[in-house]
Enzyme design. Structure first.
Site, PDB file in Angstrom:
ATOM      1  N   CYS A 158      -2.587   1.006  -3.270  1.00 42.38           N
ATOM      2  CA  CYS A 158      -1.484   0.352  -2.557  1.00 42.38           C
ATOM      3  C   CYS A 158      -1.814  -1.087  -2.260  1.00 42.38           C
ATOM      4  CB  CYS A 158      -1.161   1.117  -1.268  1.00 42.38           C
ATOM      5  SG  CYS A 158      -0.438   2.731  -1.617  1.00 42.38           S
ATOM      6  N   GLU A 192       2.981  -3.410   6.163  1.00 44.29           N
ATOM      7  CA  GLU A 192       1.652  -4.018   6.050  1.00 44.29           C
ATOM      8  C   GLU A 192       1.745  -5.533   6.151  1.00 44.29           C
ATOM      9  OE1 GLU A 192      -0.994  -2.355   6.069  1.00 44.29           O
ATOM     10  OE2 GLU A 192      -0.406  -0.323   5.440  1.00 44.29           O
ATOM     11  N   HIS A 218       3.572   1.445   4.171  1.00 39.77           N
ATOM     12  CA  HIS A 218       2.945   2.759   4.024  1.00 39.77           C
ATOM     13  C   HIS A 218       3.736   3.807   4.803  1.00 39.77           C
ATOM     14  CE1 HIS A 218      -1.210   1.570   2.446  1.00 39.77           C
ATOM     15  NE2 HIS A 218      -0.867   2.631   1.744  1.00 39.77           N
ATOM     16  N   ARG A 269     -12.341   5.128  -2.510  1.00 41.52           N
ATOM     17  CA  ARG A 269     -13.113   6.268  -2.008  1.00 41.52           C
ATOM     18  C   ARG A 269     -12.973   7.461  -2.938  1.00 41.52           C
ATOM     19  NH1 ARG A 269     -11.309   8.275   3.310  1.00 41.52           N
ATOM     20  NH2 ARG A 269      -9.739   6.673   2.971  1.00 41.52           N
TER      21      ARG A 269
HETATM   22  N1  PCA Z   1      -0.974   5.642  -1.581  1.00 37.11           N
HETATM   23  C1  PCA Z   1      -2.257   5.147  -2.039  1.00 37.11           C
HETATM   24  C2  PCA Z   1      -2.061   4.798  -3.488  1.00 37.11           C
HETATM   25  C3  PCA Z   1      -0.790   5.485  -3.893  1.00 37.11           C
HETATM   26  C4  PCA Z   1      -0.149   5.887  -2.640  1.00 37.11           C
HETATM   27  O1  PCA Z   1       0.977   6.368  -2.525  1.00 37.11           O
HETATM   28  C5  PCA Z   1      -2.809   4.020  -1.169  1.00 37.11           C
HETATM   29  O2  PCA Z   1      -2.525   4.003   0.042  1.00 37.11           O
HETATM   30  O3  PCA Z   1      -3.531   3.168  -1.657  1.00 37.11           O
END
Ligand code: PCA
Length: 212
Positions: free
Chosen positions: A143, A80, A167, A90
């Site tokens: 996240c 990111e 991610h 959401r």
């Molecule tokens: N993904 C979520 C929160 C925890 C996770 O593993 C996110 O993309 O915000």
């Protein structure tokens, strides 16, 4: 020895596992040459997750922090570029919090860039055979919240810590439980790709040894 902290999240949203926690565990177990590697699994709970990372930073004083999280529906590993100052969930978090259009830090800046070389990391992941691409949004859920809060903490304290967020897709066993077509990545490809990307990031943070 330099110190690295890798974090992942607990399962959420009806999932039985979270690949980010499993990958953090594997990566920390195998370690990175020249780096003492610690791992931490975070609850999917507003404020609490970021507090735990910040406490670990204060305790361990890592040189680098790599935050991992699951992005169900994405088919590639995505470093990111940025975290933004908004909580807009959401779905409720694992404690039932569901803020809408609220700032993470009331008087904080709109956004922080990750400290890690995100494009290079995605390139190295692809070169290692793992699908990966730079992402320009970490969403507006936990996240993004943790990434923003950690980058804010580092910036406002002036800490010598480099941090960033990656991610990761679902694992095949998660996709198998979904009724609609859902992309996934095997644990092997995931950890192999993450390792290549994180190694590139760590190498970029370490000054080259001075020739004698
Ligand atoms: N993904 C979520 C929160 C925890 C996770 O593993 C996110 O993309 O915000």
């Amino acid at each position: 020895m330099s110190r690295l902290l890798i974090t992942g999240f607990e399962p959420f949203g009806g999932e039985l596992v979270n690949p980010s926690a499993l990958a953090a565990e594997r990566l920390a177990e195998d370690g990175f040459a020249g780096w003492q590697t610690d791992r931490l699994v975070l609850p999917v709970i507003r404020y609490r997750a970021a507090e735990l990372v910040i406490a670990a930073i204060s305790r361990q004083m890592p040189d680098a922090v790599v935050l991992l999280g699951q992005a169900g529906g994405r088919g590639r590993i995505t470093p990111e570029r940025v975290a933004i100052n908004v909580d807009d969930y959401r779905r409720p978090d694992n404690a039932g919090n569901q803020p809408v259009d609220e700032p993470i830090i009331a008087d904080g800046p709109a956004a922080y860039f990750a400290h890690l070389p995100v494009k290079l990391m995605a390139e190295r992941m692809r070169a290692a055979g793992a699908p990966a691409i730079l992402s320009n949004t970490a969403g507006t859920y936990l996240c993004n919240h943790v990434a923003y809060a950690v980058l804010h903490h580092i910036a406002t304290r002036g800490l010598p810590v480099r941090a960033g967020f990656i991610h990761v897709p679902y694992l095949p066993e998660q996709a198998a439980r979904h009724e609609v077509e859902t992309p996934s990545l095997s644990m092997e490809t995931l950890t192999h790709g993450l390792r290549a990307g994180i190694e590139a990031a760590l190498a970029s943070l370490t000054p080259a040894p001075v020739a004698v």
